[in-house]
Design a protein around this motif. Sequence first.
Motif, PDB file in Angstrom:
ATOM      1  N   HIS A 271       0.820  -1.211   0.000  1.00  0.00           N
ATOM      2  CA  HIS A 271       0.000   0.000   0.000  1.00  0.00           C
ATOM      3  C   HIS A 271       0.850   1.257   0.000  1.00  0.00           C
ATOM      4  CE1 HIS A 271       0.579  -0.627   4.416  1.00  0.00           C
ATOM      5  NE2 HIS A 271       0.631   0.687   4.446  1.00  0.00           N
TER       6      HIS A 271
ATOM      7  N   TYR B   5      -7.660   3.539   6.027  1.00  0.00           N
ATOM      8  CA  TYR B   5      -7.431   2.699   4.842  1.00  0.00           C
ATOM      9  C   TYR B   5      -8.635   2.693   3.915  1.00  0.00           C
ATOM     10  CZ  TYR B   5      -3.656   0.926   7.743  1.00  0.00           C
ATOM     11  OH  TYR B   5      -2.549   0.837   8.532  1.00  0.00           O
TER      12      TYR B   5
ATOM     13  N   GLU C 252      -3.675   4.564   2.075  1.00  0.00           N
ATOM     14  CA  GLU C 252      -3.774   4.916   3.485  1.00  0.00           C
ATOM     15  C   GLU C 252      -3.601   6.420   3.570  1.00  0.00           C
ATOM     16  OE1 GLU C 252      -0.804   2.817   5.797  1.00  0.00           O
ATOM     17  OE2 GLU C 252      -0.852   4.290   7.423  1.00  0.00           O
TER      18      GLU C 252
ATOM     19  N   HIS D 193       4.453   7.052   3.614  1.00  0.00           N
ATOM     20  CA  HIS D 193       5.279   5.841   3.520  1.00  0.00           C
ATOM     21  C   HIS D 193       4.761   4.963   2.396  1.00  0.00           C
ATOM     22  CE1 HIS D 193       2.155   4.567   6.516  1.00  0.00           C
ATOM     23  NE2 HIS D 193       2.248   3.387   5.931  1.00  0.00           N
TER      24      HIS D 193
ATOM     25  N   SER E 258       4.613   0.790   1.724  1.00  0.00           N
ATOM     26  CA  SER E 258       4.811  -0.491   2.404  1.00  0.00           C
ATOM     27  C   SER E 258       4.753  -1.627   1.401  1.00  0.00           C
ATOM     28  CB  SER E 258       3.744  -0.711   3.476  1.00  0.00           C
ATOM     29  OG  SER E 258       3.950   0.180   4.549  1.00  0.00           O
TER      30      SER E 258
HETATM   31 FE   LIG Z   1       0.884   1.860   6.191  1.00  0.00          FE
END
Ligand SMILES: [Fe+2]
Length: 356
Positions: free
Chosen positions: A82, A120, A130, A191, A193
Amino acid sequence: MTPLTTRGFHHITMVSRDAVRTLAFYGELLGLNLVKRTVNFDDPGAHHLYFGDEGGRPGTIVTFFEWPHAQPGHPGVGGVHHLALGVATAEAQLKWKRRLMDAGLQVSGPLDRGYFKSLYFADPDGQILEIATAGPGYAIDEAPDALGQELLVPPAERMPAGRDEQAIAAATHPEPVPTVSEDMKLQGIHHISGITADLERASDFYAEALGLSLVKKTYNQDDGKIKHYFWAHYDGENVAGNSSYTLFGWPGSRDLARAGAGQTHHFAFRANDDDDQAAWREHLLSMDVEVSQVMDRTYFRSIYFNAPDGQLLEIATNGPGFAVDESVESLGSELQLPPWLEPRRGEIQSALSPLA
Ligand SMILES: [Fe+2]
Ligand SMILES: [Fe+2]
């Protein structure tokens, strides 16, 4: 020689089956600025849309190839799970929840991840997204000058059995949120991931190849059996924004990511300039990493290579930026082509699906 340490992400590129739908979702609903409409330079029949903050600052750039016939992909080893976009506060995050739910999206959270709070949902192609709060950051359970030292077990209240799911589901902004207010503005890549079959190998690679620091070793807060490591640009005191890369460890797994619609095609880290990038290319070659030639992407220059699990990575220069072929005020307003495709403009433009 300056150490080769990236300052963070430059952009992420995902796959869309429908550019109009993507424009409505990321542009209107999420309020990102369309900073460039062009074509995939390696496949000029496909739209390439770039979103970002007003000037398209590296670290805020989210791009899409439109491939109408792409099969749906799925997350797995060597791919991205994600993308998290940043928001300043938990209050603004709740406004996002209300706005997205009112638009008919399925939204879960906000979940307290300790280092930030997470909301999310998915984009129309199925890419998991997210919205994460800027803080409180990684120093809540380790000293700010000693991040990533220990494997930390998340406290029970952050794990599924310890959550008040009803309260989480009920939490939202009390009023409808028809516009993206200033406090809600998304702040770029918070971020990314992904999933790896070997966290230790990944850790060595991201440290050596990109100069990223391990800033947190913990467990997946939705599944305590899975380790979750975080890397970032970290000077020993501060973690830079737009730089956190995280991986879930699926040791020895052969459940590979499948490329396709609703998945991340690749993501790029930043190089300061061409000299920095050239040094990086030499450095990668010295590590026996296969790396492409430097490619001129008009708005930046790029080199490509793969992480050990197969994740396609790029190092892109900060400059020259998106104002190289149109003014800052009119970014994204017209189809832009690189000089070598300009002679084919009529043919290219007529083959592209109309955007509006
Ligand atoms: Fe995350
Ligand atoms: Fe790229």
